[in-house]
Design an enzyme around this catalytic site. Structure first.
Site, PDB file in Angstrom:
ATOM      1  N   GLN A   1       5.880  15.342  -8.327  1.00 21.53           N
ATOM      2  CA  GLN A   1       6.498  16.399  -9.151  1.00 21.53           C
ATOM      3  C   GLN A   1       6.707  15.943 -10.588  1.00 21.53           C
ATOM      4  OE1 GLN A   1       6.776  19.330  -7.901  1.00 21.53           O
ATOM      5  NE2 GLN A   1       6.833  19.016  -5.689  1.00 21.53           N
TER       6      GLN A   1
ATOM      7  N   LYS B   1      -1.037  19.716  -7.140  1.00 19.82           N
ATOM      8  CA  LYS B   1       0.142  20.160  -7.908  1.00 19.82           C
ATOM      9  C   LYS B   1      -0.142  20.110  -9.416  1.00 19.82           C
ATOM     10  CE  LYS B   1       3.281  18.275  -4.434  1.00 19.82           C
ATOM     11  NZ  LYS B   1       3.701  19.362  -3.565  1.00 19.82           N
TER      12      LYS B   1
HETATM   13  N1  C6P Z   1       5.949  18.662  -1.937  1.00 18.81           N
HETATM   14  C1  C6P Z   1       6.810  20.928  -1.956  1.00 18.81           C
HETATM   15  O1  C6P Z   1       6.759  22.126  -1.685  1.00 18.81           O
HETATM   16  P1  C6P Z   1       1.309  15.898  -0.618  1.00 18.81           P
HETATM   17  O2  C6P Z   1       1.657  16.840   0.482  1.00 18.81           O
HETATM   18  O3  C6P Z   1       0.827  14.569  -0.098  1.00 18.81           O
HETATM   19  O4  C6P Z   1       0.410  16.479  -1.652  1.00 18.81           O
HETATM   20  O5  C6P Z   1       2.682  15.620  -1.416  1.00 18.81           O
HETATM   21  C2  C6P Z   1       3.802  15.180  -0.742  1.00 18.81           C
HETATM   22  C3  C6P Z   1       4.975  15.117  -1.659  1.00 18.81           C
HETATM   23  C4  C6P Z   1       5.518  13.888  -1.984  1.00 18.81           C
HETATM   24  N2  C6P Z   1       6.529  13.768  -2.843  1.00 18.81           N
HETATM   25  C5  C6P Z   1       7.080  14.848  -3.429  1.00 18.81           C
HETATM   26  C6  C6P Z   1       8.198  14.651  -4.415  1.00 18.81           C
HETATM   27  C7  C6P Z   1       6.592  16.118  -3.134  1.00 18.81           C
HETATM   28  O6  C6P Z   1       7.141  17.175  -3.721  1.00 18.81           O
HETATM   29  C8  C6P Z   1       5.528  16.276  -2.219  1.00 18.81           C
HETATM   30  C9  C6P Z   1       5.020  17.625  -1.829  1.00 18.81           C
HETATM   31  C10 C6P Z   1       5.600  20.049  -1.702  1.00 18.81           C
HETATM   32  O7  C6P Z   1       7.804  20.429  -2.453  1.00 18.81           O
HETATM   33  C11 C6P Z   1       5.002  20.304  -0.367  1.00 18.81           C
HETATM   34  S1  C6P Z   1       6.044  19.805   0.960  1.00 18.81           S
END
Ligand code: C6P
Length: 415
Positions: free
Chosen positions: A212, A235
């Site tokens: 994020q 993202k």
């Molecule tokens: N958060 C949210 O809706 P991945 O799934 O591997 O791309 O990312 C995982 C992840 C790890 N750290 C943080 C701080 C995140 O926000 C996320 C993914 C999404 O908040 C999907 S659960």
């Protein structure tokens, strides 16, 4: 709280890039789509979609293997994307960037290849109380296997890390610290540079979960001083199924592979295999070739607009949204840190977040409702779930207004 800043002429054009995103032109339930769920996954600009399609249409072949031209072209484009990611993070060397499936895989890779081999019973891994499950569960798994302990620096009432507490938990048994750059559930921007400096003083290596962070601000891993930094392409307006892990070369060079297979070796016999140097050592098997190339395009896209400008635009929206949401009776924002990215979590008296999310959807407003894969954060604030609105570069005040109007409909509906 924050006062509403006028959107200045300098910031205004950022949301004009909405037109770059074909999906945002599609109405939702007869209304313009107010897409406020970029923290879960951002939408994709046409240039990213086209870059992936172009790869498949014009020059796709497996990489690093073929002597024929198509394979060389694919390889060049894939390696070009690696250089772009290295530039995005201001990494000193593009060989320090490994393509992975995303943040989750990057953290698991570091947990298994770097941290686990060092762990003895009683050793400690330090995280904060606002981590995503991806930055909790991998550590729990290796703690269970080794007898090490997961230590958590708790979150304050405003949703912030207590730096003194964090410092105090860095002890002689701490082997690693893994921290979120930005909380996905609260929006808090953590003081990662200070936290990393404290860890370095205690001789503790660090990983920053930048899932994020990267979409909202310029990141400089050299200035931060961390040892590993990772993020997910989806993202950052790129494809899903691809992301990046950056690590210091001297650490990567000493790490065992995370997975074995093709492409990560130098030489294989039945007795023993010799591993390729980083980053290939960590890219076993055929990777998401077109996805990585399209991620490179996404990096060019956000850098073309400017991450500082994107960040400033989202800050203005955050201030506007915070003020408008706070004016709604019975609405409580969860997470009131001084430094926040474009993420607002909230609850509304007497209405379950899932019901709110469903009604908002009918009004053309897409938000996430749930625990956001951060259940300990929900427990900390005594709520089962929240509604979360999160901003991307394409959002505007109209999207916030649509959210607020739809929330009034929710209130009418539930009396
Ligand atoms: N958060 C949210 O809706 P991945 O799934 O591997 O791309 O990312 C995982 C992840 C790890 N750290 C943080 C701080 C995140 O926000 C996320 C993914 C999404 O908040 C999907 S659960």
């Amino acid at each position: 709280m924050s006062t509403v800043e006028p959107v200045t002429e300098h910031q205004a054009p950022v949301s004009a890039h909405r037109e770059d995103f074909p999906i945002l032109a599609r109405p939702m339930n007869g209304r313009p789509l107010a897409f406020l769920d970029s923290a879960a996954s951002a939408q994709k600009p046409a240039c990213v979609i086209d870059a992936e399609a172009r790869c498949y249409r014009e020059y796709y072949a497996n990489i690093h293997r073929g002597v024929y031209q198509l394979s060389q072209r694919s390889t060049d484009a894939y390696e070009g994307a690696r250089k772009r990611v290295a530039e995005l993070l201001n990494a000193p060397d593009h060989r320090e960037v490994a393509f992975v499936r995303g943040t989750t895989e990057a953290i698991n890779l570091v947990a298994h290849s770097f941290v686990r081999p060092q762990l003895q019973p009683g050793d400690e891994i330090l995280i904060t109380g606002m981590e995503h499950h991806s930055n909790i569960v991998p550590w729990q798994l290796i703690c269970e296997e080794t007898g090490a302990k997961l230590v958590v620096s708790p979150v304050t009432d405003t949703g912030e890390v207590d730096l003194e507490d964090f410092r105090g938990r860095l002890g002689p048994r701490t082997r690693f610290a893994s921290i979120a750059h930005v909380s996905n559930a609260l929006g808090t921007i953590n003081p990662v540079a200070e936290m990393i400096a404290a860890a370095r003083e205690a001789d503790v290596p660090t990983l920053v979960d930048g899932a994020q962070g990267v979409p909202h601000m310029a990141v400089d891993v050299q200035a931060l001083g961390c040892d590993f930094y990772c993020f997910s392409g989806h993202k950052l307006y790129g494809p899903s199924g691809v992301g990046a892990l950056w690590g210091r070369f001297e650490l990567l060079r000493g790490m065992r592979p995370y997975q074995g297979g093709g492409e990560m070796i130098r030489y294989v016999t039945f007795e023993k295999s010799d591993f390729a140097p980083p980053p290939q050592r960590f890219e076993a098997g055929t990777p998401n070739i077109a996805g990585a190339i399209a991620l490179g395009e996404a990096v060019d896209y956000v850098r073309g607009i400017g991450l500082e400008r994107i960040g400033a635009h989202e800050q203005a929206l955050l201030a506007y949204a915070t003020e408008r949401l706070e004016a709604i009776e019975g609405l409580r924002i969860i997470g009131n840190a001084t430094h926040k990215a474009g993420v607002i979590s909230f609850v509304l008296d007497g209405v379950h977040p899932h019901d709110i999310g469903t009604i908002l959807d009918q009004e053309g407003v897409a938000v996430r409702a749930g625990h956001h894969c951060a259940q300990p954060v929900m427990d900390r604030f005594g709520v089962p779930a929240t509604v979360r609105a999160s901003f991307g570069l394409y959002n505007s005040r109209e999207d916030v207004d649509a959210l607020v109007n739809a929330l009034h409909r929710v209130k009418e509906f539930f009396g």
